[in-house]
Design a protein around this motif. Structure first.
Motif, mmCIF file in Angstrom:
data_model
loop_
_atom_site.group_PDB
_atom_site.id
_atom_site.type_symbol
_atom_site.label_atom_id
_atom_site.label_comp_id
_atom_site.label_asym_id
_atom_site.label_seq_id
_atom_site.Cartn_x
_atom_site.Cartn_y
_atom_site.Cartn_z
ATOM 1 N N ASP A 153 -1.406 -4.633 -21.442
ATOM 2 C CA ASP A 153 -2.169 -4.432 -20.099
ATOM 3 C C ASP A 153 -2.046 -5.621 -19.139
ATOM 4 N N GLY A 154 -2.640 -6.905 -20.020
ATOM 5 C CA GLY A 154 -2.615 -7.939 -19.384
ATOM 6 C C GLY A 154 -1.485 -8.568 -18.441
ATOM 7 N N ALA A 155 -0.401 -8.329 -19.065
ATOM 8 C CA ALA A 155 1.032 -8.575 -18.622
ATOM 9 C C ALA A 155 1.431 -7.712 -17.392
ATOM 10 N N ILE A 156 1.258 -6.357 -17.565
ATOM 11 C CA ILE A 156 1.427 -5.462 -16.421
ATOM 12 C C ILE A 156 0.426 -5.839 -15.169
ATOM 13 N N ALA A 157 -0.772 -6.063 -15.325
ATOM 14 C CA ALA A 157 -1.471 -6.449 -14.459
ATOM 15 C C ALA A 157 -1.086 -7.803 -13.582
ATOM 16 N N TYR A 158 -0.850 -8.734 -14.469
ATOM 17 C CA TYR A 158 -0.496 -9.874 -13.829
ATOM 18 C C TYR A 158 0.743 -9.987 -13.165
ATOM 19 N N LEU A 159 1.867 -9.266 -13.581
ATOM 20 C CA LEU A 159 3.074 -9.464 -13.199
ATOM 21 C C LEU A 159 2.968 -8.392 -11.912
ATOM 22 N N ASN A 160 2.261 -7.576 -11.566
ATOM 23 C CA ASN A 160 2.319 -6.746 -10.537
ATOM 24 C C ASN A 160 1.309 -6.856 -9.475
ATOM 25 N N LEU A 161 0.382 -7.626 -9.808
ATOM 26 C CA LEU A 161 -0.746 -7.882 -8.537
ATOM 27 C C LEU A 161 -0.220 -9.291 -7.909
ATOM 28 N N ASP A 162 -0.559 -9.358 -6.594
ATOM 29 C CA ASP A 162 -0.447 -10.333 -5.870
ATOM 30 C C ASP A 162 -1.179 -11.535 -6.532
ATOM 31 N N SER A 163 -0.588 -12.718 -6.556
ATOM 32 C CA SER A 163 -1.416 -13.857 -6.789
ATOM 33 C C SER A 163 -1.420 -14.881 -5.812
ATOM 34 N N GLU A 164 -2.786 -15.109 -5.469
ATOM 35 C CA GLU A 164 -2.953 -15.977 -4.273
ATOM 36 C C GLU A 164 -2.230 -17.385 -4.441
ATOM 37 N N SER A 165 -2.485 -17.929 -5.784
ATOM 38 C CA SER A 165 -2.102 -19.258 -6.084
ATOM 39 C C SER A 165 -0.446 -19.464 -6.127
ATOM 40 N N LEU A 166 0.213 -18.326 -6.318
ATOM 41 C CA LEU A 166 1.653 -18.367 -6.276
ATOM 42 C C LEU A 166 2.277 -17.850 -4.924
ATOM 43 N N GLY A 167 1.565 -16.955 -4.209
ATOM 44 C CA GLY A 167 1.956 -16.626 -2.911
ATOM 45 C C GLY A 167 2.621 -15.263 -2.956
ATOM 46 N N GLY A 168 2.408 -14.403 -3.975
ATOM 47 C CA GLY A 168 3.160 -13.157 -4.000
ATOM 48 C C GLY A 168 2.898 -12.811 -5.542
#
Length: 93
Positions: free
Chosen positions: A49-64
């Protein structure tokens, strides 16, 4: 259909299921490899669940989206791997 045939008779051919092919762009072998690598790493570090959320939500620190960034280039994959390592260490989580 004749009077002796009904819709459920064995002589009636079953409907075939047709799958549409995606008209979207196909991943190159390198991009698919990066996608697999980042997905495996995220699942190992964050759980399903954590991986799915992490990989698919925009990351402000990464810029996408991390999945998009890692799939797009070797540099993007390295950035996402570094971000995951920082999360594991408790930095920026």
């Amino acid at each position: 259909m004749t009077d002796t045939e009904d819709e459920d008779s064995p002589q009636t051919k079953p409907r075939r299921t047709h799958f549409r092919r995606s008209d979207g762009p196909k991943l190159t072998p390198d991009a698919a490899s990066r996608q697999g690598a980042v997905t495996k790493l995220a699942f190992e570090m964050l759980g399903k669940d954590g991986a799915i959320a992490y990989l698919n939500l925009d990351s402000e620190s990464l810029g996408g989206r991390p999945l998009d960034l890692a799939t797009a280039s070797v540099d993007g994959l390295k950035r996402v791997e570094s971000d995951l390592a920082a999360r594991r260490a408790g930095v920026g989580a």
